[in-house]
Write an enzyme that holds these catalytic residues in place. Structure first.
Site, PDB file in Angstrom:
ATOM      1  N   ARG A 316      -4.108  -1.848   4.478  1.00 47.11           N
ATOM      2  CA  ARG A 316      -4.381  -1.806   2.898  1.00 47.11           C
ATOM      3  C   ARG A 316      -3.924   0.147   2.745  1.00 47.11           C
ATOM      4  O   ARG A 316      -3.129   0.080   2.332  1.00 47.11           O
ATOM      5  CB  ARG A 316      -5.735  -1.398   2.265  1.00 47.11           C
ATOM      6  CG  ARG A 316      -6.487  -3.072   2.881  1.00 47.11           C
ATOM      7  CD  ARG A 316      -7.597  -3.293   2.254  1.00 47.11           C
ATOM      8  NE  ARG A 316      -7.363  -3.069   0.798  1.00 47.11           N
ATOM      9  CZ  ARG A 316      -7.979  -1.960   0.581  1.00 47.11           C
ATOM     10  NH1 ARG A 316      -8.709  -1.356   1.149  1.00 47.11           N
ATOM     11  NH2 ARG A 316      -7.232  -2.565  -1.250  1.00 47.11           N
ATOM     12  N   TYR A 320      -0.650  -0.013   0.465  1.00 48.25           N
ATOM     13  CA  TYR A 320      -0.519   0.047  -1.251  1.00 48.25           C
ATOM     14  C   TYR A 320      -1.847   1.454  -1.457  1.00 48.25           C
ATOM     15  O   TYR A 320      -2.002   1.854  -2.312  1.00 48.25           O
ATOM     16  CB  TYR A 320      -2.649  -1.097  -1.533  1.00 48.25           C
ATOM     17  CG  TYR A 320      -2.603  -1.976  -1.397  1.00 48.25           C
ATOM     18  CD1 TYR A 320      -1.466  -3.171  -1.605  1.00 48.25           C
ATOM     19  CD2 TYR A 320      -3.334  -2.371  -0.858  1.00 48.25           C
ATOM     20  CE1 TYR A 320      -1.453  -4.773  -1.628  1.00 48.25           C
ATOM     21  CE2 TYR A 320      -3.028  -3.970  -0.337  1.00 48.25           C
ATOM     22  CZ  TYR A 320      -2.306  -4.832  -0.563  1.00 48.25           C
ATOM     23  OH  TYR A 320      -2.657  -5.586  -0.550  1.00 48.25           O
ATOM     24  N   CYS A 348       4.461   2.142  15.999  1.00 47.69           N
ATOM     25  CA  CYS A 348       5.521   2.956  16.188  1.00 47.69           C
ATOM     26  C   CYS A 348       6.659   3.158  14.769  1.00 47.69           C
ATOM     27  O   CYS A 348       7.872   2.392  14.005  1.00 47.69           O
ATOM     28  CB  CYS A 348       6.532   2.214  17.385  1.00 47.69           C
ATOM     29  SG  CYS A 348       6.190   2.496  18.594  1.00 47.69           S
TER      30      CYS A 348
HETATM   31  N1  LLP Z   1      -9.140 -15.453  -7.284  1.00 50.99           N
HETATM   32  C1  LLP Z   1      -7.948 -15.144  -7.500  1.00 50.99           C
HETATM   33  C2  LLP Z   1      -6.836 -15.944  -7.939  1.00 50.99           C
HETATM   34  C3  LLP Z   1      -7.199 -13.770  -7.000  1.00 50.99           C
HETATM   35  O1  LLP Z   1      -6.226 -14.170  -6.333  1.00 50.99           O
HETATM   36  C4  LLP Z   1      -7.868 -13.243  -6.134  1.00 50.99           C
HETATM   37  C5  LLP Z   1      -7.162 -12.482  -5.263  1.00 50.99           C
HETATM   38  C6  LLP Z   1      -9.000 -13.257  -6.192  1.00 50.99           C
HETATM   39  C7  LLP Z   1     -10.052 -14.241  -7.075  1.00 50.99           C
HETATM   40  C8  LLP Z   1     -10.848 -12.416  -5.415  1.00 50.99           C
HETATM   41  O2  LLP Z   1     -10.084 -11.300  -5.599  1.00 50.99           O
HETATM   42  P1  LLP Z   1     -11.120  -9.977  -5.754  1.00 50.99           P
HETATM   43  O3  LLP Z   1     -12.631 -10.283  -6.073  1.00 50.99           O
HETATM   44  O4  LLP Z   1     -10.968 -10.034  -4.030  1.00 50.99           O
HETATM   45  O5  LLP Z   1     -10.470  -8.560  -6.125  1.00 50.99           O
HETATM   46  N2  LLP Z   1      -4.946  -7.474  -0.079  1.00 50.99           N
HETATM   47  C9  LLP Z   1      -5.024  -6.796  -1.821  1.00 50.99           C
HETATM   48  C10 LLP Z   1      -5.919  -7.592  -2.452  1.00 50.99           C
HETATM   49  C11 LLP Z   1      -5.188  -8.985  -2.720  1.00 50.99           C
HETATM   50  C12 LLP Z   1      -5.933  -9.778  -3.803  1.00 50.99           C
HETATM   51  C13 LLP Z   1      -5.723 -10.887  -4.277  1.00 50.99           C
HETATM   52  N3  LLP Z   1      -6.092 -12.252  -5.644  1.00 50.99           N
HETATM   53  C14 LLP Z   1      -6.417  -5.710  -1.133  1.00 50.99           C
HETATM   54  O6  LLP Z   1      -6.478  -5.454   0.081  1.00 50.99           O
HETATM   55  O7  LLP Z   1      -6.002  -4.732  -2.203  1.00 50.99           O
END
Ligand code: LLP
Length: 421
Positions: A316, A320, A348
């Site tokens: 992350r 990001y 690396c």
């Molecule tokens: N519902 C849908 C349709 C989604 O696309 C996502 C997350 C969630 C629920 C859950 O969202 P949350 O409550 O976890 O924010 N890899 C990124 C985050 C990508 C989120 C993708 N979609 C990170 O590490 O910040």
């Protein structure tokens, strides 16, 4: 209360167990350490917030797909939000009730949709071609599919562009000007599709609940329009996306109760069932990545703490520019000098950092260093880059015992991909 705290003598502890002691008892690898009771507390916070509403807590499996964690979330009554056939298979293995599962995604594959139709999970329609595929899957499975329309409400979630989804130029969902087309298409397939609701997901790491409220206002208006055409839709799915306090700054961020409170009256006024899809806010703060310091070095104007964990285990920060709080596991010796360090791994490339410009007491070789809030989108996004094999996972249970909940990946696991070739 929160699972990670400091003991009176300055040691980091997880549910009153010293992380230093856990480090010494497990294999010499970076590892993920969770608190099982914290997972329970996070679910309870949502359950308390949802009192008085008919609701489904659909845990977003992409955030963390450890089977033991999924079984625990299921035992607490959660449903599951899925983005692939394999996530659906895993949810079924973990015992989730298919009628509490929602299959999402802008590129769902026909085979996966057939499985979803057979199992009777909710499916979100994302596009014209997705609707065609869902109709085809229904025919193949011989089952009518409960569908929701994923509407892109064009509300700015005010987050990093990579985790924003509900703005009008995003690849997800359908725009309102196409709503009528989709309603007509559903009507044309009465044997294959039953429209049961509407869905939106704005983005992730959202820290202002007004954003959810704005979207919900738009969504209930769409539901009114849909109902006016004779559809009996009962479900409003407002997605996931609630942020957490990554900075550990003490700032007061919205909690599940604040989120649900902003939409409660709207949901009740239309007599709807509410579906929510939290990932991060259920699991992120239950875990840290525990690393060992390999050494300390200086180049130019920069000081580096080099640890055994890296962007392979936790991407992350690299991907990001995300901030995750870092601290040492044990109190520093009284004479330790505090400096500003970049905390980096052994991978690396220069994108391999876990934290930039962090004030830390100069750590000794072998000292424990944790990256906090690593329960969501860390292990599930881990790779084997540089053949760093994915780390093991442990959790502290209610009685303070430590249990392994996933084995470490090994070199032998890797060689198996070439067996018999
Ligand atoms: N519902 C849908 C349709 C989604 O696309 C996502 C997350 C969630 C629920 C859950 O969202 P949350 O409550 O976890 O924010 N890899 C990124 C985050 C990508 C989120 C993708 N979609 C990170 O590490 O910040």
């Amino acid at each position: 209360e929160h699972c990670f705290s400091k003991s009176s003598d300055g040691f980091l502890q997880c549910e009153n167990v010293k992380v230093q002691d856990i480090m010494e008892s497990v294999e010499r690898r970076p590892f993920y350490l969770y608190s099982k009771p914290q997972i329970t507390r996070n679910v309870e916070a949502y359950k308390d917030a949802l009192q008085g509403l008919n609701s489904i807590i659909g845990y977003a499996i992409k955030a963390n797909n450890n089977l033991k964690i999924l079984e625990h979330l299921r035992s607490l009554g959660c449903g599951a939000v899925l983005v692939s056939g394999n996530e659906l298979r895993l949810a079924l293995r973990a015992g989730f009730d298919p009628t509490k599962c929602i299959f999402n995604g802008n590129g769902k594959l026909l085979d996966d949709l057939v499985l979803a139709a057979q199992e009777g999970v909710f499916v979100n329609i994302d596009s014209e071609f997705d609707l065609e595929n869902i109709v085809a899957a229904s025919s193949i499975a011989g089952k009518k599919v409960n569908v929701l329309l994923r509407i892109n409400p064009d509300v700015d979630p005010q987050v990093h562009a990579y985790v924003a989804t509900g703005n009008k130029n995003s690849k997800f969902g359908i725009r309102n000007e196409k709503l009528q087309w989709f309603l007509d298409a559903v009507k044309a397939h009465p044997d294959e599709l039953k429209l049961v609701g509407a869905h939106c997901h704005l983005g992730s790491t959202i820290t202002k609940v007004d954003i959810f409220r704005d979207a919900a206002v738009l969504m209930v208006n769409y539901i009114d329009e849909i109902r006016a055409q004779g559809f009996e839709v009962d479900y409003l799915n407002i997605g996931g996306g609630l942020g957490i306090d990554y900075y550990h700054s003490g700032a007061v961020l919205p909690k599940p109760m604040n989120l649900i409170d902003t939409v409660r009256e709207l949901v009740l006024s239309r007599n709807l069932n509410l579906i929510i899809e939290p990932g991060r806010s259920l699991i992120a703060n239950t875990c840290c990545l525990v690393n060992r310091v390999t050494g300390v070095k200086t180049n130019g104007t920069k000081n580096f703490v080099v640890i055994d964990g890296s962007m392979a285990e936790l991407i992350r920060p690299s991907l990001y520019d995300a901030y995750q709080h870092i601290e040492l596991v044990s109190p520093p010796p009284p004479n330790a000098e505090v400096s500003t360090f970049d905390v980096v791994g052994p991978v690396c490339e220069s994108a391999d950092f876990l934290g930039k410009e962090r004030e830390l007491p100069t750590p000794a070789k072998g000292a424990g260093l944790v990256v906090h809030d690593a329960g969501a989108y860390c292990m599930s996004m881990a790779s084997t880059y540089n053949l760093k094999m994915r780390p093991p996972e442990y959790w502290v249970e209610e009685d303070g015992s430590v249990a392994k909940i996933r084995h470490s990946e090994t070199f032998e696991d890797h060689m198996r991909f070439f067996d018999g070739l």
